[in-house]
Scaffold this active site. Structure first.
Site, mmCIF file in Angstrom:
data_model
loop_
_atom_site.group_PDB
_atom_site.id
_atom_site.type_symbol
_atom_site.label_atom_id
_atom_site.label_comp_id
_atom_site.label_asym_id
_atom_site.label_seq_id
_atom_site.Cartn_x
_atom_site.Cartn_y
_atom_site.Cartn_z
ATOM 1 C CG HIS A 810 8.893 -0.255 0.962
ATOM 2 N ND1 HIS A 810 9.173 0.372 -0.227
ATOM 3 C CD2 HIS A 810 10.075 -0.350 1.624
ATOM 4 C CE1 HIS A 810 10.460 0.619 -0.309
ATOM 5 N NE2 HIS A 810 11.036 0.190 0.804
ATOM 6 C CB THR A 811 2.395 1.686 3.787
ATOM 7 O OG1 THR A 811 2.265 2.501 2.611
ATOM 8 C CG2 THR A 811 3.096 2.497 4.857
ATOM 9 C CB CYS A 812 2.302 -0.782 -1.217
ATOM 10 S SG CYS A 812 1.977 0.931 -1.642
ATOM 11 C CG PHE A 813 5.072 -4.102 -1.109
ATOM 12 C CD1 PHE A 813 4.280 -4.706 -2.080
ATOM 13 C CD2 PHE A 813 5.845 -3.008 -1.473
ATOM 14 C CE1 PHE A 813 4.282 -4.239 -3.392
ATOM 15 C CE2 PHE A 813 5.844 -2.530 -2.772
ATOM 16 C CZ PHE A 813 5.057 -3.139 -3.742
#
Length: 846
Positions: A810-813
């Site tokens: 989950h690259t956003c997080f």
């Protein structure tokens, strides 16, 4: 029984001095006439029994008054006494004796008034453009006088005062709506009647009453001028009420004192109106010579409040006090600049020296400046000592918020450098001496556009401080999804579709932020946006797209390609490029791109020298150096056969460009070789790409909160600063730091899977480590300060997936989801699969 006017003055002095309301006797005397007439209007005897008195008669239309007074009493004091008897406002009364009107400041002896003389009382004769305004104000004053004379509160009279004040303001709206632009001053003149007639004094007198109902009535009437109201006080009319608020502030300060809540509210309302530039054209405030002495006491008062706050242990200054402090100093600055009319700063000899009086406003303002600067220096010195004593000082956010007030005060002090000859030098001296604390405060500063001035002193600031200040030039962005500019991009058409989305958008639409999604992929969010920035920047600066050329000595450093015109859309693509680079900076994404020095300097509006082209064209640089070092006699023999021309190849043909008019006939020799080289550099690296640079700058300025700051943005940084902000770090990743910056969910640091993971990462080649980091976070290039510069920690989550599944992210997080593999070899094979670049770019999910 009555006392002399001098006795009344003494009594008023005693009353005010007892309350510690006045800093000096002189200030009272400046305003004494209006205050004294009010004091005498109340039932105070005019002379003492022991004084020699005379009695005389004052005839009115209805009756004759017998008056006892002292020959030294003034006509004004007699009129004030008549007001207390009749209830008619003193400002409306005139005394006639022997056929002439008596002057208010003349004594009875001066006017030859003797025992048994007969004087005639008449109304004031006035020619005015605003008879209705005068009538309403006189009714207000009469209503107040009636209330004061009544032993018990008459409810009808109380409401009458409130209603009359509202009616006066409604009448002002009528004048405002009917006034043309040519006669807009009629509104100010109309409102000025309120002051000229003495209405503020009457309302303050009512506020001083011991009767609570009277005080409430007066306060309500005064507050009508403080709050904008569409019914009876629109904002544009309220600004023109400034002289009235100013009068209330003076009267309340000199009577009830500066701690009184009504005075504080009046002062706050006055400060808020000062933020409008229109206040300078209101009635008597239209001239700087009137504004400066009237605003200076309030500026000094707020400076004292701020200094007291800075001196406290918590360095606590309220937001309201800071705002008022800024408003009064801003207004004072505008007034002084109007007074100076663009002249040079005030010479030092006019404000520094014992021969100047303290009441000289030039000296008084400078005294406020020096006191504030000294206080700021003391507080920064204290912070310096704390920082040196405790490295990595940990303080609460509220504590840092207190310290941040110092930057606000410094910002207000900065404008003195435009007023006083040596103010800039003294301010710079303090900043130089307190660099440690100054940089600490700037690094922690919240967004504030007024802090841009600190970049004038960029030589005193470290990289982090400069970076924080220049990033404040970008819009703040918004969290609301509906304010984001949405893009759906096909990876196979990355550059073309990105170009359409970015160039066709209105610049303001890009200020809110971007929402990015690739076609036929599930992933969305900040991680995908970071990936898009890296991919689109790689495409923009690819040599295949002929927009930019890499430096011969550094393939990651670029400058505009003079031959970019082969693409008919090249100038629009430069606007697009400028927008993308600015957006990358705004979103704090490092894209691994660096600008060559010649490109950066042109964006900053600076000239290019031979030393600046060293990386862009090392061959040309070496040739020019040889020409400069060549023996003069040999060069003068035309050994090189050079003239002031330059040959270029354009679309397959050779073209000769003259470096100056008639250049083909000017031979390069020892006397003009420096000029030749300067013109050659100018033609090769400036003239040939001027359109490309200007269009890139246009695109970049589109994204700034203020497009006029584009050159200042680049002037505020060194080329190396810009490299670090945009390019990030492409050096070897520090795995130990990476590990320290990672936290776990479902795993513990001592679990065998975590131990295997870090052993595998440590043995990876550098490029494979970078690909893994990109898969995990969509961060291809770390900030220059490493993992600490990322928005948050990195996380490894334990998943319930079976062992044959690959890791996901989950690259956003910054979240890596790692199945609990049964062996180190199994984990290594899975990690090797996802660190293939074609996989890592498309494997993330939201």
């Amino acid at each position: 029984m009555s006392v002399s006017l001098s006795a009344a003055i003494a009594r008023l002095h005693h009353h005010l001095d007892h309350k510690h309301l006045l800093p000096s006797k002189r200030k009272l005397d400046d305003y004494a006439p209006s205050l004294i007439s009010d004091m005498i209007a109340s039932p105070i005897p005019i002379s003492s029994p022991s004084d020699p008195t005379l009695h005389f008669f004052i005839r009115t239309t209805s009756k004759t008054l017998v008056i006892h007074a002292h020959p030294d009493d003034t006509v004004g004091s007699i009129i004030g006494h008549v007001e207390s008897i009749t209830g008619i406002a003193a400002c409306e009364l005139r005394l006639i004796f022997r056929g002439r009107q008596l002057a208010d400041d003349s004594t009875l002896a001066d006017c030859s008034v003797q025992k048994d003389s007969v004087l005639y009382l008449t109304g004031r004769l006035r020619s005015t453009k605003h008879p209705r305004a005068w009538q309403l104000v006189n009714d207000i004053i009469f209503a107040v006088s009636s209330l004061v004379r009544e032993p018990s509160p008459p409810i009808k009279g109380v409401f009458n005062v409130d209603g009359l004040v509202k009616e006066f303001l409604v009448n002002s709206i009528t004048v405002s709506s009917s006034a043309s632009h040519e006669s807009i001053d009629l509104v100010s003149d109309h409102l000025e009647v309120f002051v000229l007639a003495g209405a503020p004094l009457a309302l303050v007198r009512l506020y001083l009453s011991r009767e609570a109902l009277y005080r409430d009535t007066a306060e309500r009437a005064v507050r009508h001028f403080m709050i904008s109201n569409a019914e009876y006080l629109p904002k544009d009319v309220q600004v023109k009420c400034m002289p009235i608020l100013l009068e209330f502030c003076k009267l309340l300060a000199w009577t009830v004192g500066k701690k009184d809540q009504l005075y504080v509210s009046c002062r706050s309302a006055l400060a808020s109106l000062l933020e409008s530039p229109d206040w300078r054209w209101v009635g008597p405030l239209r001239w700087p010579k009137n504004v400066i002495p009237q605003l200076l006491p309030f500026a000094r008062e707020m400076a004292e409040i701020v200094m007291a706050g800075l001196s406290s242990d918590t360095v606590s200054v309220s937001a309201r006090d800071l705002s008022e402090f800024s408003s009064f100093l801003l207004a004072l600055r505008r007034a002084v600049q109007d007074w100076m009319s663009g002249a040079c700063p005030v010479p030092k000899l006019l404000y520094n020296g014992s021969r100047h009086q303290n009441d000289n406003w030039i000296c008084s303002i400078y005294a406020v400046y020096t006191e504030l600067l000294q206080k700021v220096d003391d507080r920064l010195k204290k912070l310096d000592l704390d920082l040196l004593k405790q490295k990595g000082l940990v303080q609460s956010e509220s504590r840092w918020a207190g310290w941040s007030h110092i930057l606000v005060v410094l910002t207000e002090l900065n404008w003195f450098s435009d007023i006083y000859e040596d103010a800039d030098r003294s301010l710079h001296s303090v900043l130089l001496a307190r660099q440690l604390s100054l940089n600490t405060l700037i690094r922690r500063a919240k967004r504030n556009d007024s802090l841009h001035w600190l970049l004038k002193h960029k030589d005193l600031l470290d990289f982090d401080a400069r970076r924080n200040l220049v990033l404040m030039m970008f819009p703040e962005g918004k969290d609301d999804f509906h304010d984001l500019h949405e893009m759906l991009i096909d990876r196979s058409q990355l550059l073309e579709e990105s170009f359409e989305y970015i160039t066709q958008a209105d610049a303001s639409a890009l200020h809110g932020g971007l929402f990015m999604e690739f076609k036929n992929e599930e992933a969305t969010g900040p991680g995908v946006l970071r990936e898009w920035f890296c991919l689109v920047c790689r495409a923009i600066f690819s040599p295949q797209n002929v927009l930019f050329l890499p430096c011969a000595n550094d393939q990651h450093r670029f400058f505009p390609n003079p031959a970019s015109a082969v693409d008919p859309l090249h100038l629009k693509y430069f606007i697009f490029s400028g927008r993308v680079i600015a957006l990358a900076l705004m979103h704090k994404v490092q894209v691994g791109i660096a600008f060559d020095r010649i490109f950066f300097l042109q964006l900053a509006g600076k000239s290019i020298t031979l030393e600046d082209v060293k990386d862009a064209d090392p061959c040309l640089y070496t040739s020019c150096k040889k020409i400069l070092e060549m023996d003069a006699e040999l060069l003068d023999l035309d050994a090189l056969g050079l003239t002031f021309v330059r040959e270029i190849e354009e679309l397959g043909t050779r073209k000769i460009i003259e470096l100056c008019p008639g250049g083909k006939d000017i031979v390069v020799n020892s006397k003009n070789r420096e000029e030749y080289i300067n013109l050659l550099i100018q033609n090769c690296f400036v003239n040939s790409v001027s359109k490309q640079v200007s269009h890139f700058a246009q695109g970049f300025s589109d994204i700034l909160a203020n497009s006029k700051l584009q050159k200042f943005f680049f002037q505020s940084l060194d080329p190396e600063d810009f490299d670090r902000m945009l390019g990030g770090s492409d050096g070897v990743i520090n795995v130990r730091e990476w590990k320290a910056h990672t936290e776990y969910n479902g795993y513990k640091m001592k679990d065998r899977q975590i131990s295997w993971f870090w052993k595998i990462v440590e043995r990876m080649p550098a490029e494979q480590q970078r690909v893994l980091l990109f898969f995990w976070t969509s961060v291809k290039y770390l900030p220059v300060d490493g993992f600490c510069g990322l928005a948050s920690k990195l996380y490894i989550y334990r998943t319930s997936e079976s062992h044959d599944h690959l890791p996901t992210s989950h690259t956003c997080f910054y979240r890596l989801c790692l199945p609990p593999y049964l062996s180190m070899s199994m984990m290594r094979s899975r990690l090797q699969m996802i660190t293939q670049e074609h996989v890592s770019c498309t494997f993330g999910i939201w």
